[in-house]
Design a protein around this motif. Structure first.
Motif, PDB file in Angstrom:
ATOM      1  N   PHE A  61       0.820  -1.214   0.000  1.00  0.00           N
ATOM      2  CA  PHE A  61       0.000   0.000   0.000  1.00  0.00           C
ATOM      3  C   PHE A  61       0.851   1.261   0.000  1.00  0.00           C
ATOM      4  O   PHE A  61       0.437   2.283  -0.530  1.00  0.00           O
ATOM      5  CB  PHE A  61      -0.939   0.018   1.210  1.00  0.00           C
ATOM      6  CG  PHE A  61      -1.979  -1.051   1.158  1.00  0.00           C
ATOM      7  CD1 PHE A  61      -2.508  -1.460  -0.046  1.00  0.00           C
ATOM      8  CD2 PHE A  61      -2.431  -1.649   2.326  1.00  0.00           C
ATOM      9  CE1 PHE A  61      -3.479  -2.457  -0.099  1.00  0.00           C
ATOM     10  CE2 PHE A  61      -3.392  -2.640   2.279  1.00  0.00           C
ATOM     11  CZ  PHE A  61      -3.921  -3.041   1.072  1.00  0.00           C
TER      12      PHE A  61
ATOM     13  N   MET B 286      -7.927   5.780   0.941  1.00  0.00           N
ATOM     14  CA  MET B 286      -7.732   4.562   1.708  1.00  0.00           C
ATOM     15  C   MET B 286      -9.025   3.754   1.769  1.00  0.00           C
ATOM     16  O   MET B 286      -9.039   2.556   1.508  1.00  0.00           O
ATOM     17  CB  MET B 286      -7.322   4.999   3.104  1.00  0.00           C
ATOM     18  CG  MET B 286      -6.809   3.954   3.999  1.00  0.00           C
ATOM     19  SD  MET B 286      -6.041   4.796   5.410  1.00  0.00           S
ATOM     20  CE  MET B 286      -7.306   4.587   6.621  1.00  0.00           C
TER      21      MET B 286
ATOM     22  N   GLU C 225     -11.370  -9.105   6.916  1.00  0.00           N
ATOM     23  CA  GLU C 225     -11.128  -7.990   6.007  1.00  0.00           C
ATOM     24  C   GLU C 225     -10.446  -6.818   6.695  1.00  0.00           C
ATOM     25  O   GLU C 225      -9.849  -5.972   6.035  1.00  0.00           O
ATOM     26  CB  GLU C 225     -12.449  -7.523   5.392  1.00  0.00           C
ATOM     27  CG  GLU C 225     -12.906  -8.454   4.297  1.00  0.00           C
ATOM     28  CD  GLU C 225     -14.143  -7.951   3.615  1.00  0.00           C
ATOM     29  OE1 GLU C 225     -14.800  -7.058   4.199  1.00  0.00           O
ATOM     30  OE2 GLU C 225     -14.449  -8.418   2.518  1.00  0.00           O
ATOM     31  N   SER C 226     -10.534  -6.777   8.025  1.00  0.00           N
ATOM     32  CA  SER C 226      -9.930  -5.640   8.725  1.00  0.00           C
ATOM     33  C   SER C 226      -8.411  -5.645   8.606  1.00  0.00           C
ATOM     34  O   SER C 226      -7.772  -4.631   8.849  1.00  0.00           O
ATOM     35  CB  SER C 226     -10.326  -5.648  10.193  1.00  0.00           C
ATOM     36  OG  SER C 226      -9.903  -6.839  10.793  1.00  0.00           O
ATOM     37  N   LYS C 227      -7.844  -6.803   8.199  1.00  0.00           N
ATOM     38  CA  LYS C 227      -6.407  -6.850   7.925  1.00  0.00           C
ATOM     39  C   LYS C 227      -6.009  -5.755   6.963  1.00  0.00           C
ATOM     40  O   LYS C 227      -5.018  -5.058   7.146  1.00  0.00           O
ATOM     41  CB  LYS C 227      -6.057  -8.184   7.261  1.00  0.00           C
ATOM     42  CG  LYS C 227      -5.483  -9.198   8.183  1.00  0.00           C
ATOM     43  CD  LYS C 227      -5.163 -10.444   7.404  1.00  0.00           C
ATOM     44  CE  LYS C 227      -5.468 -11.664   8.240  1.00  0.00           C
ATOM     45  NZ  LYS C 227      -5.440 -12.881   7.476  1.00  0.00           N
ATOM     46  N   MET C 228      -6.830  -5.632   5.917  1.00  0.00           N
ATOM     47  CA  MET C 228      -6.491  -4.655   4.893  1.00  0.00           C
ATOM     48  C   MET C 228      -6.610  -3.238   5.414  1.00  0.00           C
ATOM     49  O   MET C 228      -5.788  -2.390   5.118  1.00  0.00           O
ATOM     50  CB  MET C 228      -7.393  -4.832   3.685  1.00  0.00           C
ATOM     51  CG  MET C 228      -6.746  -5.787   2.739  1.00  0.00           C
ATOM     52  SD  MET C 228      -7.795  -6.653   1.671  1.00  0.00           S
ATOM     53  CE  MET C 228      -9.384  -6.290   2.104  1.00  0.00           C
ATOM     54  N   LEU C 229      -7.660  -3.015   6.222  1.00  0.00           N
ATOM     55  CA  LEU C 229      -7.838  -1.667   6.762  1.00  0.00           C
ATOM     56  C   LEU C 229      -6.681  -1.311   7.694  1.00  0.00           C
ATOM     57  O   LEU C 229      -6.173  -0.194   7.672  1.00  0.00           O
ATOM     58  CB  LEU C 229      -9.168  -1.582   7.506  1.00  0.00           C
ATOM     59  CG  LEU C 229      -9.690  -0.174   7.720  1.00  0.00           C
ATOM     60  CD1 LEU C 229      -9.784   0.565   6.408  1.00  0.00           C
ATOM     61  CD2 LEU C 229     -11.035  -0.191   8.396  1.00  0.00           C
ATOM     62  N   LEU C 230      -6.248  -2.293   8.492  1.00  0.00           N
ATOM     63  CA  LEU C 230      -5.108  -2.054   9.387  1.00  0.00           C
ATOM     64  C   LEU C 230      -3.853  -1.730   8.583  1.00  0.00           C
ATOM     65  O   LEU C 230      -3.119  -0.798   8.905  1.00  0.00           O
ATOM     66  CB  LEU C 230      -4.856  -3.285  10.263  1.00  0.00           C
ATOM     67  CG  LEU C 230      -5.824  -3.487  11.416  1.00  0.00           C
ATOM     68  CD1 LEU C 230      -5.631  -4.857  12.036  1.00  0.00           C
ATOM     69  CD2 LEU C 230      -5.622  -2.417  12.480  1.00  0.00           C
ATOM     70  N   ALA C 231      -3.628  -2.521   7.524  1.00  0.00           N
ATOM     71  CA  ALA C 231      -2.437  -2.298   6.707  1.00  0.00           C
ATOM     72  C   ALA C 231      -2.505  -0.939   6.024  1.00  0.00           C
ATOM     73  O   ALA C 231      -1.515  -0.215   5.948  1.00  0.00           O
ATOM     74  CB  ALA C 231      -2.302  -3.401   5.676  1.00  0.00           C
ATOM     75  N   LEU C 232      -3.714  -0.577   5.548  1.00  0.00           N
ATOM     76  CA  LEU C 232      -3.880   0.736   4.918  1.00  0.00           C
ATOM     77  C   LEU C 232      -3.571   1.855   5.904  1.00  0.00           C
ATOM     78  O   LEU C 232      -2.896   2.825   5.566  1.00  0.00           O
ATOM     79  CB  LEU C 232      -5.311   0.886   4.383  1.00  0.00           C
ATOM     80  CG  LEU C 232      -5.614   0.167   3.068  1.00  0.00           C
ATOM     81  CD1 LEU C 232      -7.103   0.030   2.878  1.00  0.00           C
ATOM     82  CD2 LEU C 232      -5.030   0.932   1.893  1.00  0.00           C
ATOM     83  N   SER C 233      -4.064   1.694   7.143  1.00  0.00           N
ATOM     84  CA  SER C 233      -3.789   2.727   8.146  1.00  0.00           C
ATOM     85  C   SER C 233      -2.304   2.802   8.445  1.00  0.00           C
ATOM     86  O   SER C 233      -1.759   3.888   8.631  1.00  0.00           O
ATOM     87  CB  SER C 233      -4.518   2.420   9.446  1.00  0.00           C
ATOM     88  OG  SER C 233      -5.755   1.857   9.181  1.00  0.00           O
TER      89      SER C 233
END
Lengths: 227, 248
Positions: free
Chosen positions: A161, A203, B70-78
């Motif tokens: 990302f 994001m 799916e929160s894996k992706m949100l964590l990685a994005l953050s």
């Protein structure tokens, strides 16, 4: 931006197993941490020339990397060198400020010198590691160390990302600059906050698109790390 | 004092101030302790202090991930967002540039324990991809930046809301004081290791604090201001966001 990655992917030791390289690095680092200045200087020369050869770097390019931690090094060394006391006996050079003497003692100079050499020699070792082990291989080492799977997955995704974001950030930043977005302090803050907001929006959009894409591919909560 | 000596004194003071604020190199980065700066025993000590917090954060994260993969992706994005923030140049109040740490804004949205993990990954990336900080000093840096910073910021925020300070003031205090707490911790870490014969351990810590605070107070103020403006803009976009900071 991530020049280190580019250098690492072109180095001569790319095919060597990452665990061997990491092990070699750890031994070098320990030698530098535990030995005394003479050995540390020797290590600097040896590992430094090795790094330049292996990573195909010219001396000038390699040397520029040592400017990165320079601010910290200078500020800390000066702080360690300067000491204050009421009697001027122990100082080699001192100035009087009020009732206090501020200056350098032979002991503090010696400490700063040893510290500087140790720090730089360790830095040479770390540069050897980061210039010869690209990120992909670092992930392999992490999974060999048996860190939790989801932690490695998040690290890997984060790396992916970062590049997506970098591109977007760069574009927005440039266009803000063209419109005098960083013209003075107030607009700079507004611009940067706007940039942050746009990144968050990006994001969430990325997140939604990826969720849909993964849904289509029967995502079951695991990303294969490639063990 | 004659006129010329006055001029000389003000000139010298001005130059000093300039070098301490504006004249810093462009790369005036968040002050991570560099590679090899701490003796091996202290490196090990700080790793040992930091790891329990890290494990606590990991366990919290595992709960989140198990509940919703799916929160894996949100964590990685953050995490990527925080990393990008730390790579940006922020004009500071004095005219020098600094890099926002992103810890304040992350803590407000996710709570301190998750940020301790994401912040650690960020530090790892900074060490491996940007050559900031170091691997032997990762424990010490992670403790000051990813543990003390977020937890202090979170505590301050809660406290400020309790005594009915406005949302903006609380956010400002959270980010600015998280920043300062990080540097106080760094000063302690350095002061304990390099005690001064004339000043003793405590005196040395104060010495480091003095030097760091000269450079860091404007940067902390800058970080606080940026966090307030950014937070308000983001909150506008996501009015229903679940905030760990418990804003309402």
């Amino acid at each position: 931006m991530l020049i280190i990655d580019q250098i690492a992917y072109q180095n001569r030791l790319l095919k060597v197993s990452p665990c061997k390289k990491s092990f070699f690095y750890l031994i070098l680092l320990l030698i530098c941490l535990l030995s005394f200045p003479a050995i540390q200087l020797g290590m600097m020369l040896f590992v430094g020339s090795l790094t330049m050869y292996v990573a195909r770097l010219s001396f000038k390019r390699y040397f520029k990397w040592f400017l990165v931690p320079l601010p910290f090094l200078l500020i800390s060394l000066v702080t360690i060198m300067l000491t204050g006391s009421k009697n001027p006996v122990s100082f080699s050079h001192a100035i009087l400020v009020g009732h206090y003497y501020i200056g350098v003692t032979p002991a503090s100079l010696a400490m700063a010198y040893q510290l500087c050499i140790r720090s730089l020699s360790c830095l040479v070792c770390t540069y050897f590691f980061i210039f010869t082990v690209p990120f992909q291989q670092i992930i392999q080492v992490m999974s060999k160390l048996h860190l939790p799977d989801f932690f490695i997955e998040i690290t890997m995704l984060m790396y992916r990302f970062i590049f997506i974001f970098l591109e977007v950030t760069h574009m927005i930043y440039k266009s803000q600059q063209l419109r005098f977005g960083y013209h003075n302090l107030k607009t700079s803050y507004l611009s940067m906050a706007q940039l942050g907001r746009l990144l968050v929006i990006q994001m969430l959009e990325q997140f939604q698109q990826m969720s849909v894409a993964l849904e289509i591919k029967f995502y079951d909560g695991e990303f294969p790390i490639g063990r | 004092m004659t006129k010329s000596t006055k001029l000389k004194v003000t000139g010298t003071a001005g130059l000093l101030l300039y070098f301490l604020t504006v004249g810093e190199p462009e790369q005036a980065n968040a002050m991570h302790i560099m590679e090899g700066f701490l003796p091996p025993a202290w490196c090990a000590f700080w790793f040992a202090v930091f790891i329990p917090f890290f494990i606590y954060g990991l366990l919290n994260m595992r709960k989140i991930v198990q509940k919703n993969p799916e929160s894996k992706m949100l964590l990685a994005l953050s995490g990527a967002f925080i990393f990008i923030l730390s790579a940006l140049k922020l004009p500071s109040v004095t005219g020098s540039t600094s890099h926002p740490t992103g810890v304040g804004i992350g803590t407000l949205f996710f709570g301190p324990s998750v940020i301790s993990v994401l912040g650690t990954i960020c530090l790892l990336f900074q060490a491996l991809l940007l050559a900031h900080g170091g691997l032997s000093t990762l424990g010490a840096n992670a403790f000051s930046m990813a543990v003390v910073g977020p937890f202090v910021g979170y505590g301050i925020y809660k406290l400020a809301r309790k005594v009915n300070l406005s949302q903006s003031v609380s956010i400002f205090l959270c980010a600015a004081l998280a920043d300062l707490a990080t540097y106080l911790t760094t000063s302690i870490q350095l002061g304990v290791v390099f005690p001064d014969a004339g000043l003793g351990v405590f005196g040395t810590i104060v010495k480091f604090m003095g030097i760091f605070c000269l450079t860091q107070i404007p940067i902390a103020i800058a970080e606080g201001l940026l966090t307030v403006v950014m937070y308000n803009l983001i909150a506008e976009y996501m009015p229903h966001a679940q905030l760990k900071g418990g804003t309402n």
